[in-house]
Design an enzyme around this catalytic site. Structure first.
Site, PDB file in Angstrom:
ATOM      1  N   PRO A 160       0.984  -1.481   0.214  1.00 44.29           N
ATOM      2  CA  PRO A 160       0.049   0.115  -0.365  1.00 44.29           C
ATOM      3  C   PRO A 160       0.897   1.053   0.055  1.00 44.29           C
ATOM      4  O   PRO A 160       0.569   2.088  -0.459  1.00 44.29           O
ATOM      5  CB  PRO A 160      -0.634  -0.026   1.268  1.00 44.29           C
ATOM      6  N   TYR A 161       1.893   1.308   0.751  1.00 48.73           N
ATOM      7  CA  TYR A 161       2.963   1.947   0.774  1.00 48.73           C
ATOM      8  C   TYR A 161       3.512   2.617  -0.552  1.00 48.73           C
ATOM      9  O   TYR A 161       3.646   3.789  -1.148  1.00 48.73           O
ATOM     10  CB  TYR A 161       4.026   1.563   1.210  1.00 48.73           C
ATOM     11  N   VAL A 162       3.746   1.645  -1.282  1.00 43.77           N
ATOM     12  CA  VAL A 162       4.485   1.514  -3.186  1.00 43.77           C
ATOM     13  C   VAL A 162       2.921   1.779  -4.045  1.00 43.77           C
ATOM     14  O   VAL A 162       3.546   3.054  -4.549  1.00 43.77           O
ATOM     15  CB  VAL A 162       4.373   0.297  -3.797  1.00 43.77           C
ATOM     16  N   LYS A 165       2.817   5.719  -2.661  1.00 45.09           N
ATOM     17  CA  LYS A 165       4.108   6.862  -3.486  1.00 45.09           C
ATOM     18  C   LYS A 165       4.472   7.194  -4.504  1.00 45.09           C
ATOM     19  O   LYS A 165       4.726   7.457  -5.905  1.00 45.09           O
ATOM     20  CB  LYS A 165       5.736   5.836  -2.321  1.00 45.09           C
TER      21      LYS A 165
END
Length: 263
Positions: A160-162, A165
């Site tokens: 989810p971070y990727v 971002k």
């Protein structure tokens, strides 16, 4: 800490979202050192007020703006508060980030939404408010989004971070293109593994790291050490300043690993 002071940001008003620790705090220190008036946002007043006291004692002008950037309204209001205090915003740095772990298979909708809220929606609406101030005054300005080298694909446990971002990479380029004739320059840094307070907490909470995790990590890296917040801060200040010329829409890999390189 870098000691260079060449007045790159003399008289500029710089808002650093997520500026009370780590890379954001390093950017605030570097900006004050280069002559800027600085505002930093954060959720917790103690580190925010402590940083403001430090910057003020060093001869700078600084302001802490309490804000939970996961709330889009507070992200926009942080800009309004800076305009109220300083009269304008010349430079915006989006340095806040959430790195809670999750894979494609175990990420909940709630975790996904938190990542989108902090890592993508907050920069979107902070930029909306800051660029509106710049355009409304007919003034040039600069924005730097602190992103991540993981935006190229990243680790399985950062799904989810990727996703969030990588969206910020696209947003950076889209906004830069949209406002190039307004003389608003918008760039990003895909930073690599960096030694910050937040990374220390993350390594301990999610990976069972001990007190020597930095040394173990450094031994596996090409340059033999992790990146340092002060080094990134110097690069951010350069991009905020006129010394970076006409550069806009660039997302620079600030890392010691080379994308596409194979052994």
């Amino acid at each position: 800490m870098s000691t260079r002071a060449t007045g790159l940001l003399d008289g500029r008003v710089v808002l650093v979202n997520g500026g009370t620790q780590g890379v954001g705090a390093a950017v605030a220190r570097a900006a004050v050192r280069e002559g800027a008036h600085v505002a930093v946002t954060g959720r917790r007043p103690e580190p925010g007020e402590a940083l403001v006291a430090e910057l003020t004692a060093a001869g700078g002008r600084a302001l802490f703006v309490p804000a939970d950037l996961a709330d889009a309204g507070q992200a926009k209001a942080s800009v309004a508060r800076v305009v109220e205090a300083y009269g304008r915003v010349d430079c915006l740095v989006n340095a806040a980030g959430l790195t809670d772990r999750g894979t494609l298979l175990d990420t909940t909708p709630e975790l996904f939404d938190r990542h989108i809220a902090v890592n993508l929606r907050a920069p979107f609406f902070a930029m909306q408010a800051a660029v509106a101030d710049m355009v409304g005054r007919g003034a040039s300005g600069t924005v730097v989004n602190v992103i991540t080298s993981s935006a190229h694909g990243g680790q399985p446990f950062l799904a989810p971070y990727v996703a969030a971002k990588a969206g910020l990479v696209g947003l950076t380029r889209n906004a830069a293109h949209a406002h190039r004739f307004d003389r608003v320059r918008i760039n990003g840094l895909n930073i690599g593994w960096t030694a910050t307070e937040g990374e220390d907490a993350t390594q301990r909470a999610f990976h069972g790291a001990g007190d020597d995790w930095r040394e173990q990590a450094a031994a596996r890296l090409p340059m033999g050490r992790l990146g340092q917040p002060d080094e990134i801060a110097d690069f951010v200040v350069l991009l905020l300043s006129d010394r970076s010329g006409v550069v806009t829409g660039s997302v620079i890999d600030w890392d010691q690993n080379v994308l596409g390189g194979l052994d």
